[in-house]
Design an enzyme around this catalytic site. Structure first.
Site, PDB file in Angstrom:
ATOM      1  N   ASP A 134       4.226   8.187   8.057  1.00  0.00           N
ATOM      2  CA  ASP A 134       3.521   7.398   7.043  1.00  0.00           C
ATOM      3  C   ASP A 134       3.701   8.145   5.720  1.00  0.00           C
ATOM      4  O   ASP A 134       2.994   9.108   5.436  1.00  0.00           O
ATOM      5  CB  ASP A 134       2.040   7.272   7.411  1.00  0.00           C
ATOM      6  CG  ASP A 134       1.219   6.569   6.330  1.00  0.00           C
ATOM      7  OD1 ASP A 134       1.773   6.265   5.256  1.00  0.00           O
ATOM      8  OD2 ASP A 134       0.018   6.337   6.561  1.00  0.00           O
ATOM      9  N   TYR A 144       3.211 -20.679  -0.375  1.00  0.00           N
ATOM     10  CA  TYR A 144       2.996 -20.282   1.015  1.00  0.00           C
ATOM     11  C   TYR A 144       4.325 -20.176   1.738  1.00  0.00           C
ATOM     12  O   TYR A 144       5.179 -21.041   1.578  1.00  0.00           O
ATOM     13  CB  TYR A 144       2.094 -21.297   1.735  1.00  0.00           C
ATOM     14  CG  TYR A 144       0.783 -20.648   2.133  1.00  0.00           C
ATOM     15  CD1 TYR A 144       0.763 -19.743   3.186  1.00  0.00           C
ATOM     16  CD2 TYR A 144      -0.381 -20.886   1.431  1.00  0.00           C
ATOM     17  CE1 TYR A 144      -0.424 -19.099   3.533  1.00  0.00           C
ATOM     18  CE2 TYR A 144      -1.567 -20.251   1.774  1.00  0.00           C
ATOM     19  CZ  TYR A 144      -1.578 -19.353   2.825  1.00  0.00           C
ATOM     20  OH  TYR A 144      -2.735 -18.710   3.162  1.00  0.00           O
ATOM     21  N   LYS A 178       2.162   4.146  -4.805  1.00  0.00           N
ATOM     22  CA  LYS A 178       1.783   5.528  -5.149  1.00  0.00           C
ATOM     23  C   LYS A 178       2.950   6.185  -5.894  1.00  0.00           C
ATOM     24  O   LYS A 178       3.333   5.671  -6.938  1.00  0.00           O
ATOM     25  CB  LYS A 178       1.311   6.252  -3.905  1.00  0.00           C
ATOM     26  CG  LYS A 178       0.060   5.564  -3.327  1.00  0.00           C
ATOM     27  CD  LYS A 178      -0.480   6.171  -2.058  1.00  0.00           C
ATOM     28  CE  LYS A 178      -1.638   5.330  -1.533  1.00  0.00           C
ATOM     29  NZ  LYS A 178      -2.114   5.799  -0.218  1.00  0.00           N
ATOM     30  N   THR A 180       2.997   2.797   1.639  1.00  0.00           N
ATOM     31  CA  THR A 180       2.548   1.941   0.550  1.00  0.00           C
ATOM     32  C   THR A 180       3.641   1.965  -0.509  1.00  0.00           C
ATOM     33  O   THR A 180       4.482   2.866  -0.534  1.00  0.00           O
ATOM     34  CB  THR A 180       1.248   2.481  -0.076  1.00  0.00           C
ATOM     35  OG1 THR A 180       1.449   3.846  -0.448  1.00  0.00           O
ATOM     36  CG2 THR A 180       0.085   2.391   0.886  1.00  0.00           C
ATOM     37  N   ARG A 190       0.895  -2.851  -5.488  1.00  0.00           N
ATOM     38  CA  ARG A 190       0.146  -2.576  -4.258  1.00  0.00           C
ATOM     39  C   ARG A 190       0.793  -3.384  -3.142  1.00  0.00           C
ATOM     40  O   ARG A 190       1.061  -4.571  -3.310  1.00  0.00           O
ATOM     41  CB  ARG A 190      -1.307  -3.015  -4.396  1.00  0.00           C
ATOM     42  CG  ARG A 190      -2.056  -2.291  -5.468  1.00  0.00           C
ATOM     43  CD  ARG A 190      -3.545  -2.458  -5.317  1.00  0.00           C
ATOM     44  NE  ARG A 190      -4.084  -1.313  -4.627  1.00  0.00           N
ATOM     45  CZ  ARG A 190      -4.281  -0.126  -5.199  1.00  0.00           C
ATOM     46  NH1 ARG A 190      -4.006   0.074  -6.466  1.00  0.00           N
ATOM     47  NH2 ARG A 190      -4.754   0.885  -4.509  1.00  0.00           N
ATOM     48  N   GLU A 245       4.657 -18.700   5.384  1.00  0.00           N
ATOM     49  CA  GLU A 245       4.477 -18.029   6.673  1.00  0.00           C
ATOM     50  C   GLU A 245       5.801 -17.974   7.410  1.00  0.00           C
ATOM     51  O   GLU A 245       6.571 -18.930   7.410  1.00  0.00           O
ATOM     52  CB  GLU A 245       3.433 -18.773   7.521  1.00  0.00           C
ATOM     53  CG  GLU A 245       2.017 -18.495   7.053  1.00  0.00           C
ATOM     54  CD  GLU A 245       0.961 -19.142   7.938  1.00  0.00           C
ATOM     55  OE1 GLU A 245       1.321 -19.873   8.872  1.00  0.00           O
ATOM     56  OE2 GLU A 245      -0.237 -18.894   7.691  1.00  0.00           O
TER      57      GLU A 245
HETATM   58  C1  LIG Z   1      -2.877   5.298   0.774  1.00  0.00           C
HETATM   59  C2  LIG Z   1      -2.550   5.561   2.182  1.00  0.00           C
HETATM   60  C3  LIG Z   1      -2.720   4.576   3.161  1.00  0.00           C
HETATM   61  C4  LIG Z   1      -3.443   3.269   2.935  1.00  0.00           C
HETATM   62  O1  LIG Z   1      -3.035   2.478   1.953  1.00  0.00           O
HETATM   63  P1  LIG Z   1      -3.983   1.304   1.388  1.00  0.00           P
HETATM   64  O2  LIG Z   1      -3.002   0.518   0.597  1.00  0.00           O
HETATM   65  O3  LIG Z   1      -5.032   1.986   0.571  1.00  0.00           O
HETATM   66  O4  LIG Z   1      -4.541   0.559   2.546  1.00  0.00           O
HETATM   67  C5  LIG Z   1      -2.315   4.877   4.454  1.00  0.00           C
HETATM   68  N1  LIG Z   1      -1.792   6.059   4.759  1.00  0.00           N
HETATM   69  C6  LIG Z   1      -1.634   7.035   3.849  1.00  0.00           C
HETATM   70  C7  LIG Z   1      -1.037   8.343   4.277  1.00  0.00           C
HETATM   71  C8  LIG Z   1      -2.014   6.832   2.533  1.00  0.00           C
HETATM   72  O5  LIG Z   1      -1.864   7.808   1.653  1.00  0.00           O
END
Ligand SMILES: *Cc1c(COP(=O)(O)O)cnc(C)c1O
Length: 382
Positions: free
Chosen positions: A190, A44, A219, A216, A225, A46
């Site tokens: 994003d 932990y 990807k 994220t 993750r 925080e």
């Molecule tokens: C995948 C994605 C998210 C969310 O990610 P999670 O890890 O699934 O919550 C947010 N914005 C975009 C553009 C994404 O492609």
């Protein structure tokens, strides 16, 4: 033995045996996996490095700091938070941290390729607790920058989200930047889907143009993750408190203890993504994507795209699910998706979403995707 381990083994075999074309998926390295499955999961912590609420954090402070330093360099930002549990919580932290409750913001429609967290009305926190406005795409499936600029000028949102899950074109950051500046709105990129392409140099870098970057890490970036929130030089110039606002919004605003195993795995992935081989990987993703799109088109299919790692195929009104199932029977994994100006519904959409990042990690090159495209076309047209 606990049957869960047999199921995990079966899933590993499934992932290896089939052709994986879901554009948001990838295969992590053994090093990333070993950090993820480490004893860091027990701890932990925080707070932030040097400012924790628990004892025993000397080592994990170094780990989180290393992840921050590597990520800052990779994304070209002066401030980075590596604690968001995933992409959706990262976007929530941005909205909660920078807007008032009910504040007005602008995001891309889900049906046009946007994400739920970009203000999808009715069912999401972003659409329920904020006043969300949505922009779409034109008949060619592209953002209409001129129309969007006019809407921004008229509506004066406090924040603009740019980023997508199913947009096969390059995002022109400079144009968004002009719109946001004209009304003094926060501009958030994003880059969840395209982070690997950006750090690999095959998609324009938002850092010089936007205030905030969320992404994220699992990807195209090929990490665990998790997610990051970066504050750029522009963001700090717009509001010197921006970094503090973001950090406070993540913890204690929305989250408790950080997932240190994920953060360590992120640090490993950031190092991997800064290698010259990763640049080659990113280039290959796009080359493969272009070849796949061309092959499918030359087989007579209606393909939208591509300039990046993904494309959409229009398989006929409401037919996405059925065709995706037929492909799965042939060990090809894609997902059904809405297409721009969809005539079906989100449950029975007319398209497929297809991407090359995972199979490119597996070593596939142009000729493999050409062959695959021909096979897919036969199955789709059946
Ligand atoms: C995948 C994605 C998210 C969310 O990610 P999670 O890890 O699934 O919550 C947010 N914005 C975009 C553009 C994404 O492609």
């Amino acid at each position: 033995m606990d049957p869960i381990f047999d199921l995990i083994k079966q899933e590993t075999e499934r992932q290896r045996k089939q052709v994986q074309l879901i554009p948001s998926e990838n295969f992590i390295s053994e090093e990333v996996k070993s950090a993820l499955g480490s004893d860091l999961s027990n701890k932990y912590a925080e707070g932030y490095p040097g400012k924790r609420y628990y004892q025993g954090n000397k080592i994990v402070d170094e780990i989180e700091q290393l992840a921050i330093d590597r990520g800052k360099k990779l994304f070209g930002v002066p401030h980075l938070n590596v604690q968001p549990y995933s992409g959706s919580p990262a976007n929530m932290a941005v909205l909660v941290g920078l807007l008032e409750h009910g504040g007005k913001f602008y995001g891309m429609q889900l049906s046009a390729g946007g994400h739920l967290t970009h203000g999808h009305p009715g069912v999401t926190f972003s659409g329920k607790y904020f006043q969300s406005m949505q922009y779409g795409v034109n008949e060619e499936g592209k953002i209409d920058y001129e129309k969007m600029a006019q809407d921004v000028e008229r509506e004066k949102p406090k924040l603009i989200f740019v980023g997508a899950t199913a947009y096969p074109w390059i995002l022109e950051w400079e144009k968004f930047s002009r719109m946001a500046k004209s009304v003094n709105a926060w501009l958030v990129a994003d880059v969840s889907h395209i982070a690997g392409l950006i750090v690999g140099g095959v998609h324009p870098d938002p850092a010089p143009f936007v205030d905030i970057i969320t992404s994220t890490t699992h990807k195209t970036l090929r990490g665990p993750r998790g997610a990051i929130i970066g504050v750029t030089e522009n963001g700090l110039a717009k509001d010197p408190e921006a970094a503090k606002k973001i950090d406070k919004s993540v913890f204690p605003g929305l989250q408790g203890g950080p997932h240190l195993n994920n953060i360590a795995a992120m640090a490993v992935a950031f190092e991997e993504a800064s290698r010259p081989e990763f640049k080659k990987y990113a280039e290959q993703i796009v080359k493969n994507s272009i070849v796949l799109a061309q092959t499918l088109k030359s087989e007579g299919l209606k393909v939208l795209g591509t300039e990046n790692h993904l494309m959409l195929i229009d398989v006929g009104e409401g037919m996405g699910k059925e065709v995706a199932q037929r492909l799965e029977e042939n060990d090809i994994i894609v997902n059904k998706n809405t297409i721009p100006n969809e005539q079906g519904s989100p449950f029975r959409p007319s398209g497929l979403r297809i991407g090359t990042p995972a199979m490119t990690t597996r070593g596939w090159v142009e000729k493999d995707f050409e062959e695959l495209g021909k096979r897919m076309a036969q199955i789709i047209k059946k």
